[in-house]
Design a protein around this motif. Structure first.
Motif, PDB file in Angstrom:
ATOM      1  N   LYS A   4       0.838  -1.190   0.000  1.00 49.01           N
ATOM      2  CA  LYS A   4       0.000   0.000   0.000  1.00 49.01           C
ATOM      3  C   LYS A   4       0.874   1.241   0.000  1.00 49.01           C
ATOM      4  O   LYS A   4       1.860   1.309   0.731  1.00 49.01           O
ATOM      5  CB  LYS A   4      -0.904   0.015   1.227  1.00 49.01           C
ATOM      6  N   HIS A   5       0.503   2.194  -0.812  1.00 46.92           N
ATOM      7  CA  HIS A   5       1.193   3.464  -0.840  1.00 46.92           C
ATOM      8  C   HIS A   5       0.487   4.399   0.135  1.00 46.92           C
ATOM      9  O   HIS A   5      -0.682   4.724  -0.044  1.00 46.92           O
ATOM     10  CB  HIS A   5       1.181   4.066  -2.250  1.00 46.92           C
ATOM     11  N   THR A   6       1.208   4.791   1.158  1.00 46.03           N
ATOM     12  CA  THR A   6       0.660   5.724   2.131  1.00 46.03           C
ATOM     13  C   THR A   6       1.635   6.872   2.305  1.00 46.03           C
ATOM     14  O   THR A   6       2.809   6.783   1.917  1.00 46.03           O
ATOM     15  CB  THR A   6       0.428   5.063   3.502  1.00 46.03           C
ATOM     16  N   SER A  23      16.026  12.459  -9.124  1.00 48.96           N
ATOM     17  CA  SER A  23      15.378  13.112 -10.262  1.00 48.96           C
ATOM     18  C   SER A  23      13.934  13.355  -9.850  1.00 48.96           C
ATOM     19  O   SER A  23      13.284  12.471  -9.301  1.00 48.96           O
ATOM     20  CB  SER A  23      15.445  12.207 -11.484  1.00 48.96           C
ATOM     21  N   LEU A  24      13.433  14.555 -10.096  1.00 50.42           N
ATOM     22  CA  LEU A  24      12.109  14.949  -9.644  1.00 50.42           C
ATOM     23  C   LEU A  24      11.275  15.385 -10.838  1.00 50.42           C
ATOM     24  O   LEU A  24      11.732  16.184 -11.657  1.00 50.42           O
ATOM     25  CB  LEU A  24      12.235  16.095  -8.641  1.00 50.42           C
ATOM     26  N   SER A  25      10.070  14.857 -10.956  1.00 48.62           N
ATOM     27  CA  SER A  25       9.118  15.257 -12.001  1.00 48.62           C
ATOM     28  C   SER A  25       7.912  15.882 -11.326  1.00 48.62           C
ATOM     29  O   SER A  25       7.334  15.289 -10.418  1.00 48.62           O
ATOM     30  CB  SER A  25       8.676  14.061 -12.823  1.00 48.62           C
ATOM     31  N   LEU A  26       7.537  17.081 -11.779  1.00 50.11           N
ATOM     32  CA  LEU A  26       6.411  17.802 -11.207  1.00 50.11           C
ATOM     33  C   LEU A  26       5.406  18.125 -12.298  1.00 50.11           C
ATOM     34  O   LEU A  26       5.784  18.531 -13.389  1.00 50.11           O
ATOM     35  CB  LEU A  26       6.879  19.118 -10.570  1.00 50.11           C
ATOM     36  N   CYS A  66       5.103  18.328  -1.120  1.00 48.68           N
ATOM     37  CA  CYS A  66       4.381  17.637  -0.052  1.00 48.68           C
ATOM     38  C   CYS A  66       4.206  16.169  -0.428  1.00 48.68           C
ATOM     39  O   CYS A  66       4.176  15.796  -1.596  1.00 48.68           O
ATOM     40  CB  CYS A  66       3.056  18.324   0.271  1.00 48.68           C
ATOM     41  N   TYR A  67       4.118  15.332   0.594  1.00 47.07           N
ATOM     42  CA  TYR A  67       3.994  13.892   0.387  1.00 47.07           C
ATOM     43  C   TYR A  67       2.676  13.538  -0.293  1.00 47.07           C
ATOM     44  O   TYR A  67       2.599  12.539  -1.000  1.00 47.07           O
ATOM     45  CB  TYR A  67       4.107  13.156   1.721  1.00 47.07           C
ATOM     46  N   GLY A  73       0.103  11.541  -7.416  1.00 47.13           N
ATOM     47  CA  GLY A  73       0.765  11.474  -8.716  1.00 47.13           C
ATOM     48  C   GLY A  73       1.151  12.803  -9.324  1.00 47.13           C
ATOM     49  O   GLY A  73       1.563  12.843 -10.478  1.00 47.13           O
ATOM     50  N   ASN A  74       1.027  13.902  -8.595  1.00 49.21           N
ATOM     51  CA  ASN A  74       1.446  15.203  -9.128  1.00 49.21           C
ATOM     52  C   ASN A  74       2.948  15.398  -9.050  1.00 49.21           C
ATOM     53  O   ASN A  74       3.483  16.316  -9.659  1.00 49.21           O
ATOM     54  CB  ASN A  74       0.747  16.339  -8.395  1.00 49.21           C
ATOM     55  N   ALA A  75       3.630  14.563  -8.304  1.00 47.01           N
ATOM     56  CA  ALA A  75       5.091  14.599  -8.210  1.00 47.01           C
ATOM     57  C   ALA A  75       5.595  13.169  -8.245  1.00 47.01           C
ATOM     58  O   ALA A  75       4.940  12.245  -7.765  1.00 47.01           O
ATOM     59  CB  ALA A  75       5.534  15.292  -6.931  1.00 47.01           C
ATOM     60  N   ARG A  76       6.772  12.988  -8.821  1.00 44.96           N
ATOM     61  CA  ARG A  76       7.387  11.665  -8.887  1.00 44.96           C
ATOM     62  C   ARG A  76       8.877  11.806  -8.602  1.00 44.96           C
ATOM     63  O   ARG A  76       9.549  12.654  -9.192  1.00 44.96           O
ATOM     64  CB  ARG A  76       7.169  11.050 -10.259  1.00 44.96           C
ATOM     65  N   VAL A  77       9.377  10.979  -7.706  1.00 43.32           N
ATOM     66  CA  VAL A  77      10.793  10.984  -7.335  1.00 43.32           C
ATOM     67  C   VAL A  77      11.421   9.706  -7.866  1.00 43.32           C
ATOM     68  O   VAL A  77      10.903   8.615  -7.654  1.00 43.32           O
ATOM     69  CB  VAL A  77      10.959  11.060  -5.798  1.00 43.32           C
TER      70      VAL A  77
END
Length: 86
Positions: A4-6, A23-26, A66-67, A73-77
């Protein structure tokens, strides 16, 4: 079984990689901005701070994420495979 993704799981993962290059995608409106050279500088209760090392489309040197953005899904690390937690 799928884990589970929490927010707590994201918080633990980010805290274990403080000081590592990521690498960060926003998602900003219709565009997706990818920043390849950045370092996780600090992690707090609801956000983490990323320092941008290279050139990017964003005119700042630090970004707070923010986490909840990771969760929806608005940010991806992306952490490189050779990097191990500190």
């Amino acid at each position: 079984m799928i884990p589970k993704h929490t927010i707590e799981n994201y918080r633990k993962a980010i805290k274990s990689h403080i000081g590592d290059q990521i690498s960060l995608s926003l998602k900003k409106g219709r565009r997706t901005i990818t920043i390849n050279n950045c370092i996780i500088e600090n992690a707090y209760e609801s956000i983490f701070v990323v320092k941008i090392c290279g050139e990017s489309l964003i005119n700042t040197s630090k970004i707070s994420v923010c986490y909840a953005d990771l969760l929806i899904g608005n940010a991806r690390v992306s952490i490189p495979k050779g990097v191990k937690p500190a």
